[in-house]
Design a protein around this motif. Sequence first.
Motif, PDB file in Angstrom:
ATOM      1  N   VAL A   1      57.722 -72.801  13.996  1.00  0.00           N
ATOM      2  CA  VAL A   1      56.524 -71.996  13.980  1.00  0.00           C
ATOM      3  C   VAL A   1      55.467 -72.643  13.478  1.00  0.00           C
ATOM      4  O   VAL A   1      55.514 -73.052  12.197  1.00  0.00           O
ATOM      5  CB  VAL A   1      56.766 -70.500  13.137  1.00  0.00           C
ATOM      6  CG1 VAL A   1      55.282 -69.988  13.295  1.00  0.00           C
ATOM      7  CG2 VAL A   1      57.755 -69.655  13.781  1.00  0.00           C
TER       8      VAL A   1
ATOM      9  N   SER B   1      54.510 -71.322  18.738  1.00  0.00           N
ATOM     10  CA  SER B   1      55.817 -71.937  18.880  1.00  0.00           C
ATOM     11  C   SER B   1      55.771 -73.367  19.095  1.00  0.00           C
ATOM     12  O   SER B   1      54.896 -73.801  20.103  1.00  0.00           O
ATOM     13  CB  SER B   1      56.949 -71.681  19.794  1.00  0.00           C
ATOM     14  OG  SER B   1      56.195 -71.208  20.990  1.00  0.00           O
TER      15      SER B   1
ATOM     16  N   PRO C   1      57.189 -66.900  16.463  1.00  0.00           N
ATOM     17  CA  PRO C   1      56.027 -66.585  15.937  1.00  0.00           C
ATOM     18  C   PRO C   1      55.541 -65.209  15.642  1.00  0.00           C
ATOM     19  O   PRO C   1      55.065 -64.738  14.673  1.00  0.00           O
ATOM     20  CB  PRO C   1      55.051 -67.165  16.939  1.00  0.00           C
ATOM     21  CG  PRO C   1      55.975 -68.290  17.586  1.00  0.00           C
ATOM     22  CD  PRO C   1      57.463 -67.796  17.617  1.00  0.00           C
TER      23      PRO C   1
END
Length: 449
Positions: A190, A209, A268
């Motif tokens: 992330v 991502s 994320p």
Amino acid sequence: MSRHSGGSVLDALSYTFPTKLMVVILLITSGLGFSLGCRSVSCGTRWHEPQYAVPEMRRHGTRLSVVEHLYATARALESEGNSGSVDAYYQVAALTCVSGISGDTRDRRTIELHRSSLAKLIVTGQRFGRLNPASGITLETCHGSRFIPLEKKGFVWQASDFQNLVPVGTYRTDVLSKAYCSGGIGVPLVVLRNACRNERFMRKTSAFSATLIMRHTAGCEANDYFSQDAGGLSAAELPTLELVNSRKLRHVQMGAQTKRLARDLSAPLVYRLSTAPRNYWQEFVRPDSGESEGQLQMLEPYQPGKIPVVFIHGLLSDPYTWSQMINELMARPDFVARYQVWVYNYPTGRAFIASATKLRFDLETLRQSLDPERVDPALSETVLVGHSLGGILAKLQVTSTQDQLWNSVANRSLDELNIPEKFREELRQYFYFSPSPDVKRVVYMGTPH
């Protein structure tokens, strides 16, 4: 249009017509059990660090035993707070890299060591100030310091937007019904990014991502890195590091082979849900106590040629209401190729006419900022998706009010009122408007028309 604050001429109206409608909406929404995501309590979202490989020293007389020893050394150095762990983790990752072994015949343990060391390289590199996510990592080798660039591939974000990297571990949430993740080479991450103060239409913190992969330099084999018994780095060209946009790219070329990327597209969203504060209840009860009167926000930088889809949440809610839908849509390549996602965040206790006016102002301002010459036709096809009260706000973007809206709350014309001219102009902006030329479609969900 001048920026309007909570202490405006709408204060009186906030306790008459708008408030009555809000009460009705609240009753309707409560009866639906907040089925589309409105929540007054924290959702059950938990984020945990990855489970890293545990050193094994039982493998004797094999090539892997040297790697096991080096990995155990890296773990020990990390626990001691020694920055040498960065170099050791890099060595383990290089020695277990897929392109260094012909045909990718690595066993499960080799793959486990590679992924753990690659993720640990990110963690320790940032911890000891060796890794700058925007540029690369500095290593200390037996031949001196070497800087390894961190290449980026397929992103709409700039290099400076890569400010913090978080390896994806395990998580659970009751907000998303499905996690879009898959196995392959590399380590899913992330990426976190904090907006600058002058970035008006970006979220304060963005999360997206990426997948980290390691590539060997052409002509170099894994054995090139065994210049010492402890597995020290040789003077040969070092393996490179690359961050790949795994939402856009499913495969990468590794030498003569095409490899599938490991990825986690939902991570994320889950990370943001687990860390971001949610103040929608306070913004309903005390709408003027928040930091914003309403804000249109882009989830990613502007992408010319893609149609904006603007999600507008309902009463007692915030943009995280749309997490499930955004998770599903952003996992579809055909959607990602054609659309860009925006959200409108507003305090739902505020008079909805004011929130609709602010949305109208933001749509106009953002278009002027992104496309002042109006040469991008996609921005003229904007789609608004409104849930509950958000549907009312969306409807007021495609409505021609004439005198109807004003006459519903007043028994005299606006021009007859004995008020300062600046207040008259403010009221005119709230009650008199035409359909937005940039909105082509509106999708209503549970909207009390």
